[in-house]
Design a protein around this motif. Sequence first.
Motif: not given
Length: 359
Positions: A198-205, A251-262
């Motif tokens: 969801i963080a990736r989809l909404v470009n979260a801080k 185990h997949r939690a970092i995949d959507p935000v890697e390099g994008r969202i802390p």
Amino acid sequence: MVEKPVVVKFGGTSVRYAFEEALELVANLNENTRTIVVVSALAGVTDCLLRLANGDMSALLEIEEIHEELSQELDVQLDHLMYQLHKTLNSKSSFPSKEAFVDEIASFGERFSAELFSEGLKILGINAKAVDSKDILFAKGDYGNAEVDFKKSVYGAGILYRMLRRGIVPVVTGYYGNLNGFRATFGRGGSDYSATSIARLVNAKTTLIMSDVEGIYTADPKLVPSAKLIHYISYREAKIAAKLGMKALHHRAIDPVEGRIPVILGKTRDLKFGTLISHKSQGIPVVVHKLIEDHAEISVVSTRRSFSLPYEVYEEGDFYFKIKIPKEQFLEVLKDIHRRVVENESLRPSYDSELWAWV
């Protein structure tokens, strides 16, 4: 354009045993930042639902008892969801497979939780609404281990944006998405993955993962009392550690935000942040493990290779190496490896306020 929101996920122990503290954190965040909440089922509920899906009807009473105290305290009726649960139990033949039926039953834990949490926020004067992630996260793959299809899920991001613009705090069910019109789970612990997706989809801080532990430790602190809290770890290190067995993250939690969202991990009961996952790293090794039938795999995740250990390396890759041992030697070897690779490391104290600055 809505300002970048913060996504905060609460684990099952937080929702069940630190409910007021979880509400307090959301209230504090929402004063200055648009906030999206993701909730797990109350601790113990998913296990009961899986028993129920496999025919153990006694689990129904346990599910009702777990939710009773909170629902009475909040004056919330869950009868409509209980009715749907009973109806689903009697319509097994309408699902494409047993796995699809089990996932549908398992999803009720998060659905109960979202109703309770949104009502708790309303009592505090916050405009909140429970949101079924079946309408937000569209999935691909298999029931029981689905993945988010981000192209299809763009529509779901629009729903959340519209709610935020109207001043509503969405309380989204974790753990599952929509696979061909049916609810499909992301595997145990999948609410972490829901939150980062969801963080990736909404470009979260930022994404906050709140639970009953303060953050990522150099080993499982329940097994290794000398384990130390790591305050800063890179996306890559956290991702590898999670895939090799670290319990702090799906185990997949970092995949959507890697390099994008802390991602920040914290303890709900103390409202204290412990670990930041970002580009920044302290370079501290993490010792993780998996128990597999009659053996154990112990992995050291580290950017360094300067360890001399009296054990044969079973597998080696970027940032990690793995040792395979008989299960009966597991705890002794785990503690020994941790002592050899971690206990001489010096970790400077971090102030909670330092991590709050990322929120």
